[in-house]
Structure formats: structure tokens, C-alpha cells
Write a protein that holds these residues in place. Structure first.
Motif, short mmCIF file in Angstrom:
data_model
loop_
_atom_site.label_atom_id
_atom_site.label_comp_id
_atom_site.label_asym_id
_atom_site.label_seq_id
_atom_site.Cartn_x
_atom_site.Cartn_y
_atom_site.Cartn_z
N MET A 61 0.83 -1.20 0.00
CA MET A 61 0.00 0.00 0.00
C MET A 61 0.87 1.25 0.00
N ARG A 62 1.94 1.23 0.77
CA ARG A 62 2.86 2.38 0.82
C ARG A 62 3.42 2.66 -0.58
N GLU A 63 3.77 1.61 -1.31
CA GLU A 63 4.34 1.80 -2.64
C GLU A 63 3.33 2.47 -3.57
N LEU A 64 2.06 2.02 -3.51
CA LEU A 64 1.04 2.62 -4.38
C LEU A 64 0.75 4.06 -4.00
N LEU A 65 0.62 4.34 -2.71
CA LEU A 65 0.36 5.70 -2.28
C LEU A 65 1.52 6.62 -2.63
N GLY A 66 2.72 6.08 -2.61
CA GLY A 66 3.89 6.87 -2.95
C GLY A 66 3.91 7.33 -4.39
N GLU A 67 3.12 6.69 -5.24
CA GLU A 67 3.04 7.08 -6.65
C GLU A 67 2.07 8.24 -6.88
N MET A 68 1.35 8.62 -5.82
CA MET A 68 0.36 9.70 -5.94
C MET A 68 0.96 11.02 -5.46
N LYS A 69 0.28 12.12 -5.79
CA LYS A 69 0.81 13.45 -5.51
C LYS A 69 0.52 13.88 -4.08
N GLU A 70 1.52 14.42 -3.43
CA GLU A 70 1.40 15.10 -2.14
C GLU A 70 0.68 14.26 -1.09
N MET A 71 0.98 12.98 -1.06
CA MET A 71 0.43 12.11 -0.02
C MET A 71 1.46 11.98 1.10
N THR A 72 0.98 12.10 2.33
CA THR A 72 1.83 11.92 3.51
C THR A 72 1.47 10.59 4.17
N ILE A 73 2.48 9.77 4.42
CA ILE A 73 2.26 8.50 5.12
C ILE A 73 2.98 8.57 6.45
N LEU A 74 2.23 8.51 7.53
CA LEU A 74 2.83 8.60 8.86
C LEU A 74 3.71 7.39 9.13
N ASP A 75 4.74 7.62 9.93
CA ASP A 75 5.75 6.58 10.16
C ASP A 75 5.26 5.44 11.05
N ASN A 76 4.29 5.71 11.90
CA ASN A 76 3.86 4.69 12.86
C ASN A 76 3.00 3.61 12.19
N GLU A 77 3.60 2.90 11.27
CA GLU A 77 2.91 1.80 10.59
C GLU A 77 2.86 0.60 11.53
N MET A 78 1.78 -0.16 11.45
CA MET A 78 1.59 -1.27 12.38
C MET A 78 1.38 -2.57 11.61
N SER A 79 2.00 -3.64 12.09
CA SER A 79 1.86 -4.95 11.48
C SER A 79 1.32 -5.92 12.52
N LEU A 80 0.18 -6.53 12.22
CA LEU A 80 -0.46 -7.49 13.12
C LEU A 80 -0.23 -8.91 12.62
N ASN A 81 -0.11 -9.82 13.55
CA ASN A 81 -0.03 -11.24 13.24
C ASN A 81 -1.34 -11.91 13.62
N SER A 82 -2.22 -12.02 12.65
CA SER A 82 -3.53 -12.68 12.78
C SER A 82 -4.55 -11.83 13.53
N SER A 83 -4.19 -11.31 14.70
CA SER A 83 -5.15 -10.51 15.47
C SER A 83 -4.39 -9.59 16.42
N MET A 84 -5.09 -8.57 16.90
CA MET A 84 -4.49 -7.63 17.84
C MET A 84 -4.40 -8.27 19.23
N LYS A 85 -3.26 -8.08 19.90
CA LYS A 85 -3.01 -8.62 21.23
C LYS A 85 -2.82 -7.48 22.22
#
Length: 399
Positions: free
Chosen positions: A356-380
Motif C-alpha cells: 500500500m505504501r508503494e502505491l500511495l507513494g506514486e500519488m501526488k502530495e500524499m503523507t504516510i505517517l511513520d507509525n505503521e503497524m503490522s499485526l499477526n492474525s489478530s491484535m493482542k
């Protein structure tokens, strides 16, 4: 039976509404239907501004016959050649064979492409050309790519009426109320107007800005679009919306959370984030299931809000297909100037966030916040601090 409305002393609305059509352009759901507007001017010369979709042609012809009475039709101005407005051109010519069609050169070309028999009936006009129909003097203004290349708008300087083609239109049927001051637009219509603009015209923001600049130099008192209500007061409200939408500026500071979930775990994480945001004081939060919400609604809401959270499961080592479709629509419609937060989920190889970051990076003036989160199956429980940090970063970015 005819059904018309008087707009000024000598200008009539002769259109109609289609409440049976399910999908506009066979893509966009229109549960409230749609209107097809056409206008008839009675002056020394009679002038029809655009026609309608084939679905309401019978009503349209009855309306014209009633207003004209024993008069003939002298001119037909075609501001926009899309079939939902131009389908009945030949029906008009059959009934009024001496009518002259006023349009741009490219519109004339399109008429031939659609197979219309118009030879000898066409007067081609260009930017700034003028005509007089008696006491009414009009100027033709080019509006290319709003949202077809042949489009123009027509300005009647006598009464300050702008026949605006597909600009300033909206989904929704006209249920007796024609004028904006006969309805609660901000309550009942703004969502349909935004969804219409963002999905139909949204890609062409710079071209809309050009048209708005032209409009600012003339004294507009009434706006007559080809869909939706006629505007006869509070024009600043509508022009401000179009200015924001065409500059891709958010209408509101708020958070739109769009989640793609298979078994509910990604949805649960999205709900957790929404709750944290509200508890921290950001109450302007909306949530959408990307699988259940038609993409036209998602696009409309994305134009509305400043911040977007994409919470997405990984599917076949890729982005969940409905989420991918939504992101690709954003790109196709030239969406810009939004702040994104990404949450990915996966049981063995979560990587939707990176994609998703790669696709959004191809668009104009999009800001992606650094606090990206990765879950393993479910939130703990162990993920609570990370989710809290995401909520804080979103709120901080709004300051």
C-alpha cells in the motif's frame, strides 16, 4: 402529461428524473435516482439548452411541446455531448427539422461518432463567441475536460444565468423541488453532490479550477446544471465546495478508517483505533468496510476527510482485492493532499502495508505517517502501546 418549472420570466426547466435507474454510467449506485435537466428559453428566438437521457425522452418531449405551444424551435445549444444529455438530439430534429444546433467543433465530431444525422444543422462556436436571441445575449465559454473534451458552458448575460453542463451537478431525483432554496441541501444533498463530483469530475481538478476562474469574472445569478438542483441564491456555498474539491483540499479535519477484513480481526483492530481516537478527543471519525461499501462512496468520503487509515489483511501475498480496487480508484481520480496511516495484518507473511505504501507513494502530495503497524492474525495486549502511538501520531499531525 407535461411537468415543467419556470426559472425566470422566459426560461423554463423541461427536464425530468429517473428513479428506476440503479447504476449511473452502469457503475455508481444511485438509490435516490438522478435528474436530467434541460432548459427552454422563449425569446424572439426559441432556444433549447441540452437534451436528456433516453429514459425520460417522452416526458421531455411533452414538456417542450407544452412550453413552445404553436412556436417552432429555432436553436438547440449542446453544452455537453455525453449520451445522458444528448440522447434525444435526433428526436428534436425529427420534430423541429429547421432547428440549428449550437456546439463546439469537437461536440459536432462526437455527434457524427454517435451516428447522429445533423449535417446542415450545426453552428460551431468557440471560446468567447456570442449570440443574441432577442433580448437575451449569451457567451459561449470553453470548459474542456469538465469532464469531456468537447464541453462548454453558456452564460446568459441578460439574466446572469450560467448553463453549466456537468459542472455543479448532483446525483438525486428532483422530487418537486427544483431550486436549492426549496430543499435542505446541506442535510439532504451534499453527500450526493460530493459523490457525483468526486467520481465523475474528480480527476480533472485543474480544469475545474480554470472554469472557476472564468466564472469569477462574470456576474452569475443563477446556475443551471445538467443534474440536480438549480441554484438561485447562496452561490458562494456551492462555489466554495467546488474550489475545495478541485484543489483536493479536505473539507474537514477528521479520520476515515477503511478496513479490509476476512474474519473480523482486522476490523477489531480498526475499531480499537477508532475508540482510542475518540477517547483522545478526535470525535470526527468514520469507519467503512471496504468489502461492503461501494467504492464511489469511499472515494467521496476520502475527498471529505483530511486523514485516512487503511487497515488491510494480506491476501495471496498481496493487498486484499477490494482495498486494492479502492486505492487504484484514488489514483485514477488524481486524489492528493491526504495523510495516511497503514495497518497490515497477516498470519504468516503480512506485507499489505509495504505494498500500500508503494502505491500511495506514486500519488501526488500524499503523507504516510511513520507509525505503521503490522499485526499477526489478530491484535493482542502487547499491541496496545503501538495502537496508542498511532492514535497520538494522527492527532499530532492535525495540529
Amino acid at each position: 402529461m407535461y411537468c415543467v418549472r419556470k426559472i425566470t420570466e422566459d426560461l423554463y426547466w423541461v427536464g425530468g428524473s429517473d428513479r428506476r435507474l440503479a447504476l449511473f454510467e452502469n457503475i455508481h449506485p444511485i438509490p435516490r435516482g438522478v435528474s436530467y435537466n434541460s432548459y427552454l428559453l422563449i425569446d424572439e428566438k426559441t432556444v433549447l439548452f441540452d437534451t436528456v437521457d433516453w429514459s425520460i425522452c417522452r416526458q421531455f418531449l411533452e414538456n417542450i411541446q407544452h412550453v413552445l405551444g404553436n412556436k417552432s424551435l429555432d436553436y438547440m445549444v449542446i453544452n455537453h455531448m455525453e449520451p445522458d444529455h444528448a440522447a434525444c438530439i435526433e428526436e428534436i430534429i425529427l420534430r423541429y427539422p429547421d432547428v440549428k444546433i449550437i456546439c463546439t467543433q469537437k461536440a459536432s465530431l462526437f455527434m457524427h461518432q454517435f451516428g447522429f444525422h445533423i449535417d446542415g444543422n450545426v453552428i460551431e462556436v468557440s471560446e468567447g463567441d456570442t449570440m443574441s436571441f432577442g433580448k437575451h445575449n449569451v457567451t459561449f465559454v470553453a470548459a474542456p475536460m469538465v469532464h469531456w473534451p468537447e464541453a462548454m458552458v453558456t452564460y446568459d448575460a441578460t439574466d446572469g444565468v450560467l448553463f453549466s453542463a456537468d459542472a455543479f451537478g448532483s446525483f438525486g431525483s428532483l422530487d418537486g423541488q427544483l431550486f436549492n432554496d426549496e430543499m435542505n441541501f446541506d442535510r439532504d444533498w451534499i453527500d450526493d453532490a460530493r459523490r457525483y463530483y468526486t467520481n465523475i469530475v474528480g480527476k480533472y481538478g485543474p480544469h475545474v479550477q480554470n472554469l472557476l476562474k472564468k466564472a469569477s469574472s462574470i456576474d452569475i445569478k443563477i446556475i443551471c446544471p445538467l443534474h440536480g438542483p438549480v441554484w438561485r441564491n447562496d452561490l458562494g456555498y456551492l462555489l466554495d465546495k467546488y474550489d475545495k474539491w478541485s484543489r483536493y483540499a479536505p473539507e474537514e479535519n477528521g479520520v476515515m478508517i477503511v478496513y479490509g477484513t476476512m474474519y473480523g480481526n482486522t476490523e477489531a483492530a480498526a475499531s480499537d483505533l477508532a475508540t482510542r481516537l475518540v477517547e483522545k478527543g478526535m470525535t470526527n471519525v468514520v469507519m467503512y468496510d471496504v468489502s461492503k461499501t461501494h467504492v464511489s462512496y469511499l472515494i467521496s468520503e476520502t475527498f471529505k476527510y483530511s486523514h485516512v487509515v487503511l487497515a488491510c489483511v494480506t491476501y495471496n501475498l498481496k493487498i486484499y482485492p477490494p482495498m486494492l480496487n479502492y486505492i487504484m480508484d484514488m489514483k485514477a481520480l488524481n486524489l492528493q493532499k491526504r495523510t495516511f496511516t497503514l495497518i497490515e495484518n497477516g498470519s504468516w507473511a503480512p506485507q499489505s502495508g509495504k505494498l500500500m505504501r508503494e502505491l500511495l507513494g506514486e500519488m501526488k502530495e500524499m503523507t504516510i505517517l511513520d507509525n505503521e503497524m503490522s499485526l499477526n492474525s489478530s491484535m493482542k495486549e502487547d499491541d496496545a502501546d503501538s495502537m496508542d502511538a498511532i492514535a497520538d501520531s494522527i492527532i499530532e499531525s492535525m495540529k
